[in-house]
Design an enzyme around this catalytic site. Structure first.
Site, mmCIF file in Angstrom:
data_model
loop_
_atom_site.group_PDB
_atom_site.id
_atom_site.type_symbol
_atom_site.label_atom_id
_atom_site.label_comp_id
_atom_site.label_asym_id
_atom_site.label_seq_id
_atom_site.Cartn_x
_atom_site.Cartn_y
_atom_site.Cartn_z
ATOM 1 N N GLU A 1 0.832 -1.209 0.000
ATOM 2 C CA GLU A 1 0.000 0.000 0.000
ATOM 3 C C GLU A 1 0.864 1.255 0.000
ATOM 4 O OE1 GLU A 1 -2.582 1.441 -0.487
ATOM 5 O OE2 GLU A 1 -4.381 0.567 0.377
ATOM 6 N N ASP A 2 0.311 2.313 -0.582
ATOM 7 C CA ASP A 2 1.028 3.583 -0.586
ATOM 8 C C ASP A 2 0.968 4.270 0.767
ATOM 9 O OD1 ASP A 2 -1.708 3.975 -0.832
ATOM 10 O OD2 ASP A 2 -1.588 5.380 -2.503
ATOM 11 N N ASP B 1 -4.260 5.848 6.026
ATOM 12 C CA ASP B 1 -4.758 7.071 6.666
ATOM 13 C C ASP B 1 -5.799 6.653 7.715
ATOM 14 O OD1 ASP B 1 -5.347 9.722 7.151
ATOM 15 O OD2 ASP B 1 -6.535 10.000 5.353
ATOM 16 N N PHE C 1 -1.508 16.495 3.835
ATOM 17 C CA PHE C 1 -1.862 15.859 2.563
ATOM 18 C C PHE C 1 -0.630 15.819 1.677
ATOM 19 C CE2 PHE C 1 -3.538 15.438 -1.698
ATOM 20 C CZ PHE C 1 -4.420 14.395 -1.516
ATOM 21 N N ASP D 1 -1.418 11.167 -5.609
ATOM 22 C CA ASP D 1 -1.957 12.240 -6.453
ATOM 23 C C ASP D 1 -2.796 13.252 -5.689
ATOM 24 O OD1 ASP D 1 -4.240 10.537 -5.945
ATOM 25 O OD2 ASP D 1 -5.242 11.605 -7.561
ATOM 26 N N ARG E 1 1.588 12.479 -9.412
ATOM 27 C CA ARG E 1 2.050 11.105 -9.159
ATOM 28 C C ARG E 1 3.500 10.922 -9.582
ATOM 29 N NH1 ARG E 1 -2.463 8.015 -7.851
ATOM 30 N NH2 ARG E 1 -4.388 8.513 -8.956
#
Ligand code: 5GP
Length: 186
Positions: free
Chosen positions: A100-101, A104, A153, A160, A166
Site C-alpha cells: 500500500e502507498d 490514513d 496531505f 496524487d 504522481r
C-alpha cells in the site's frame, strides 16, 4: 510553471525513499526466503512503490493489482468499498503481501483485508510506505512500514491530487493554496 511550484515542503526526498525501499525489500527477502509471495497492490497510488519494492526483492514474487473505490456521499472515506478490478488469479494457499502507498483512516485496507482473507491465503502481511496514524479509525497491524508521517496531505511517488503529481520523484506536502481551504480527504 512547474509541478514543483505546488509543493510546500519536501517531506521525504527521493534518496531517502530509495534507501528505505531498499531496506524493506531486503527485509522481505529475508523473511520470505524459500517462499514465493504474491504482492497485491491497489491502483493507482501504490504503483510506483510496488515497482521499486519488487525490484528490491530477491525472491520469485508475482504481483496482482486491484482497483477499488469508496462508496458513500461526499469525499469522506466511508469504509464501504466497491471492487472495480478484482484479483486476476486465486490467492488460496498463497503468501500475500499487501503493498500500500499510505494508510490514513485505515478503512479501505480494513475492508480489503477481510475480502482477501475470505479467499483463504496461507498468510497476509501488510507493507505500506507511509503511515499517517493521526486519523486512524480502523485498527490495522502494519508488518512493514516505510515512514510514519504527520497529518498532512502528501503527493508524489505515486500519490496524487486530482490525478496529478504522481510522477514527482519525492514525497511532498501540497500547498494548501492548490486545493484551497480544507485539506482533501485521501
Ligand atoms: P484510508 O481508507 O486509509 O483513509 O485511505 C487510504 C487511501 O487514501 C490511500 O490509499 C490514498 O489513496 C488516499 N490518501 C490518504 N492520505 C493521503 C494523502 O496524504 N495524500 C494522497 N495523495 N492520498 C491520500
Amino acid at each position: 510553471m512547474s509541478l514543483h511550484d505546488d509543493v510546500e515542503v519536501i517531506l521525504l526526498d527521493s534518496q531517502t525513499v530509495a534507501n528505505r525501499v531498499a531496506e524493506l525489500g531486503a527485509q522481505l527477502s529475508a523473511d520470505y526466503a524459500g517462499r514465493d509471495p504474491v504482492l497485491v497492490s491497489v491502483l493507482k497510488g501504490a504503483l510506483v512503490f510496488l515497482a521499486d519494492l519488487m525490484r528490491a526483492m530477491d525472491l520469485p514474487t508475482s504481483i496482482d493489482l486491484m482497483e477499488v473505490s469508496s462508496y458513500g456521499a461526499g469525499t469522506e472515506t466511508s469504509g464501504q468499498v466497491r471492487i472495480l478490478k478484482d484479483l486476476s488469479k486465486p490467492i488460496e494457499g498463497r503468501d500475500v503481501i499487501v503493498v500500500e502507498d499510505i494508510i490514513d483512516t485505515g478503512l479501505t485496507l480494513n475492508y480489503l483485508l477481510g475480502y482477501l482473507a475470505d479467499r483463504q491465503p496461507a498468510s497476509i502481511k501488510i507493507c505500506c510506505l507511509l503511515d499517517k496514524p493521526a486519523r486512524r479509525l480502523a485498527e490495522i497491524s502494519i508488518d512493514y512500514r516505510g515512514f510514519t508521517i504527520p497529518d498532512r496531505f502528501v503527493i508524489g511517488y505515486g500519490l496524487d491530487y486530482n490525478e496529478r503529481y504522481r510522477n514527482l520523484p519525492y514525497i511532498g506536502v501540497l500547498k494548501p493554496s492548490v486545493y484551497g481551504g480544507a485539506p482533501p480527504d485521501g
